[in-house]
Design a protein around this motif. Structure first.
Motif, mmCIF file in Angstrom:
data_model
loop_
_atom_site.group_PDB
_atom_site.id
_atom_site.type_symbol
_atom_site.label_atom_id
_atom_site.label_comp_id
_atom_site.label_asym_id
_atom_site.label_seq_id
_atom_site.Cartn_x
_atom_site.Cartn_y
_atom_site.Cartn_z
ATOM 1 N N ALA A 171 0.687 -1.161 -0.115
ATOM 2 C CA ALA A 171 0.041 -0.082 0.125
ATOM 3 C C ALA A 171 0.783 1.383 0.066
ATOM 4 N N THR A 172 2.368 1.288 -0.084
ATOM 5 C CA THR A 172 3.070 2.506 0.101
ATOM 6 C C THR A 172 2.592 3.421 -0.675
ATOM 7 N N ARG A 173 2.607 3.180 -2.009
ATOM 8 C CA ARG A 173 2.320 4.055 -3.306
ATOM 9 C C ARG A 173 0.786 4.428 -3.551
ATOM 10 N N TRP A 174 -0.122 3.857 -3.000
ATOM 11 C CA TRP A 174 -1.598 3.847 -3.224
ATOM 12 C C TRP A 174 -2.148 5.489 -3.229
ATOM 13 N N PHE A 175 -1.787 6.243 -2.098
ATOM 14 C CA PHE A 175 -2.380 7.439 -2.243
ATOM 15 C C PHE A 175 -1.531 8.487 -3.092
ATOM 16 N N ALA A 176 -0.143 8.279 -3.215
ATOM 17 C CA ALA A 176 0.625 8.975 -4.356
ATOM 18 C C ALA A 176 -0.031 8.706 -5.833
ATOM 19 N N GLU A 177 -0.254 7.348 -6.101
ATOM 20 C CA GLU A 177 -0.651 7.200 -7.529
ATOM 21 C C GLU A 177 -2.105 7.556 -7.526
ATOM 22 N N TRP A 178 -2.856 7.407 -6.513
ATOM 23 C CA TRP A 178 -4.286 8.049 -6.674
ATOM 24 C C TRP A 178 -4.340 9.670 -6.925
#
Length: 183
Positions: free
Chosen positions: A66-73
């Motif tokens: 889940a590390t990059r989920w927010f950044a990708e979104w």
């Protein structure tokens, strides 16, 4: 004496080799591997040990991070520059859209598992202050056919879980694997 991570892997192995009921609802197919925050970096580096014992028990393993989920979104949003200029404008969108995005990501990782396999959610702590792990899990419960293993840097007291020892924990009836006696 074993180090703490080796002990956690050993306790997880005891769980993964035991027979799994195929009739449990999704909420009871969740396994929290709860560990002290100071083990986060060590666990990240050695998460393959959990995979090894899972596969040795002839269980499937599918890890999602889940590390990059927010950044990708956020990077995919056409108004991202406006959100950076005034982050308060992001709150309603964050409450409605990001939980669906994260649930879709996790459900995708669980999609090809059966009742003998499962997925592991790593680095869920990166969602801290953005999305409650409890809400994410509730959103994917119908998709859990095997087990969902959540690596959880925090504490557990009874059925109350606290991510990163935040004040606001939540009650959840998942199986817990901890370093404390009795787990």
């Amino acid at each position: 004496m074993r180090n703490r991570l080796e002990e956690l892997v050993r306790r997880y192995e005891r769980h993964v080799i035991a027979p799994w009921s195929k009739t449990l609802p999704g909420a009871q197919r969740v396994v929290f591997v709860v560990y002290p925050e100071d083990l986060e970096r060590t666990l990240r580096a050695r998460i393959g040990e959990f995979r090894q014992v899972t596969e040795a028990a002839e269980r499937g393993w599918r890890r999602t991070d889940a590390t990059r989920w927010f950044a990708e979104w956020l990077a995919d949003d056409e108004y991202r520059k406006e959100w950076f200029a005034d982050p308060d404008l992001l709150a309603p969108k964050l409450e409605e859209e990001f939980p669906r995005f994260a649930a879709d990501r996790l459900a995708g990782a669980l999609a090809d598992s059966d009742e003998t396999g499962g997925g592991g959610l790593a680095r869920g702590a990166s969602l801290f202050r953005v999305l409650r792990v409890s809400n994410l899990i509730r959103n994917v419960e119908p998709e859990i056919r095997g087990r969902l293993v959540v690596f959880f840097p925090g504490t557990k007291d009874g059925t109350n879980y606290r991510l990163l020892n935040a004040r606001d924990g939540w009650n959840y009836l998942a199986q817990a694997i901890t370093l404390h006696d009795g787990s």
